[in-house]
Scaffold this active site. Structure first.
Site, mmCIF file in Angstrom:
data_model
loop_
_atom_site.group_PDB
_atom_site.id
_atom_site.type_symbol
_atom_site.label_atom_id
_atom_site.label_comp_id
_atom_site.label_asym_id
_atom_site.label_seq_id
_atom_site.Cartn_x
_atom_site.Cartn_y
_atom_site.Cartn_z
ATOM 1 C CD GLU A 37 -2.452 1.378 2.716
ATOM 2 O OE1 GLU A 37 -3.387 2.189 2.827
ATOM 3 O OE2 GLU A 37 -2.060 0.653 3.656
ATOM 4 C CG ASP A 67 -6.092 4.428 2.243
ATOM 5 O OD1 ASP A 67 -6.781 5.450 2.015
ATOM 6 O OD2 ASP A 67 -5.965 3.939 3.376
ATOM 7 C CD GLN A 87 -7.216 0.146 3.717
ATOM 8 O OE1 GLN A 87 -6.190 0.793 3.518
ATOM 9 N NE2 GLN A 87 -7.328 -0.711 4.721
ATOM 10 C CD GLU A 126 -6.515 1.987 7.190
ATOM 11 O OE1 GLU A 126 -5.723 1.253 7.814
ATOM 12 O OE2 GLU A 126 -6.256 2.450 6.063
#
Length: 271
Positions: free
Chosen positions: A155, A190, A218, A254
Site C-alpha cells: 500500500e 487507499d 480503502q 479505515e
C-alpha cells in the site's frame, strides 16, 4: 455499489478490541479488517468472527517495533529475518481465519488479504539498497503466500502521516507488482493516501483498476481522516466509478470517527 468493511483498528474504539466485531455486525457491516490484532490471540479473534458471522477481509503482517518507530520491515536492510518471521505468523493467521470463514462466505478460500508494510528505511539508507531488499522480500513473500493460498497487498502511504515511508505512489507499487509477476501480490489502493500524494482520483482509478492489480480499496475523508463522506472526496462519485470499472473487491472504511462510531455511519446507510 461496493461492499464496505469496517476497520476495527480505527473504528468502534469506544470498546475493547474483541468487542468491536459484534459492534460492527450490529451496525450493519458484513465484513471487517484490522491492522494488528496478534496480541489478542488467534483463537479469540476466530471466536469473535464465528460468533458475529463477519468475514475478515484484511489484516497487516507484523510491522516490527512500532514503539521504536518501525512502520513495516519489507524495505529495511538488515531486518530480513524479522520480516520473514512476521510474514510466517501473518500467513498462519490468514490461513486459519480463512478456514473459519471460507465455506460460509462462499469465496474460493475465504482467506483475508495480508498487507505487507514497506517501512521507513531512514535517511542513511540509499533508495537502491532499500529497493533491492524490498523486491527480494516481496518475491519471497509472494512465493510463501502462493503456497498457502493467500494474497498479499502493498500500500502506498502518504508522507504527511508517515514521514519517510518507502512506498508512496500508485505507479511505484504497480511497477513492483508487475516486476514480481505473482498473482498472489496486489496493490492496496487507499484513496485517502492517494488523494494526499497524487490527487485526480477518478483518473487514478481508471488507470489502475483495469490492470487487475488492485486487490483492495480503502477510504477516509481528506484531510482529517474522518468519515469518508466529508472533506475533499466525493464518495458517491468514486464508488460509482469503481462499479463502472468492474471492481469486485471490498472497500475498507479505515477512518477515525469524529465521535461515537455509530453516530457517523450515515454514509454507510446511504450506500
Amino acid at each position: 455499489m461496493p461492499r464496505f468493511a469496517a476497520n476495527l483498528s480505527l473504528m468502534f474504539t469506544e470498546r475493547p478490541f474483541l468487542e468491536r466485531f459484534a459492534a460492527a455486525q450490529a451496525a450493519g457491516f458484513a465484513a471487517v479488517e484490522f491492522q494488528f490484532g496478534y496480541e489478542y490471540g488467534l483463537a479469540q479473534v476466530r471466536n469473535e468472527l464465528d460468533a458475529s458471522g463477519l468475514r475478515l477481509v484484511l489484516l497487516n503482517a507484523p510491522a516490527g517495533d512500532w514503539a521504536a518507530g518501525e512502520r513495516g520491515l519489507a524495505a529495511l536492510p538488515g531486518r530480513q529475518a524479522a520480516f520473514r518471521a512476521g510474514l510466517d505468523v501473518a500467513l498462519d493467521w490468514a490461513a486459519a481465519l480463512g478456514d473459519a470463514q471460507g465455506s460460509a462466505q462462499g469465496g474460493a478460500n475465504g482467506h483475508p488479504l495480508v498487507h505487507v508494510m514497506a517501512g521507513c528505511p531512514g535517511a542513511d539508507v540509499s533508495f537502491a539498497s532499500a529497493q533491492a531488499v524490498y523486491q527480494d522480500n516481496l518475491a519471497h513473500a509472494a512465493r510463501q503466500a502462493e503456497a498457502r493460498g493467500v494474497t498479499l497487498t502493498i500500500e502506498p502511504i502518504n508522507t504527511r502521516d508517515m514521514p519517510g515511508y518507502f512506498l508512496t505512489h500508485q505507479a511505484q507499487a504497480h511497477v513492483l507488482v508487475e516486476q514480481i509477476g505473482s498473482a498472489n501480490l496486489k496493490v492496496q489502493m487507499d484513496l485517502y493516501h492517494c488523494q494526499i500524494m497524487e490527487g485526480d482520483l477518478t483518473q487514478r482509478l481508471r488507470e489502475w483498476v483495469p490492470t487487475g492489480r488492485v486487490g483492495h480499496v480503502q477510504v477516509a475523508g481528506v484531510p482529517a481522516r474522518q468519515e469518508p463522506d466529508e472533506g475533499e472526496l466525493n464518495l458517491g462519485h468514486l464508488m460509482r466509478e469503481l462499479d463502472g470499472l468492474g471492481y469486485s473487491g471490498w472497500v475498507g472504511a479505515e477512518y477515525r470517527p469524529r465521535g461515537r462510531t455509530e453516530d457517523g455511519l450515515g454514509w454507510m446507510i446511504r450506500f
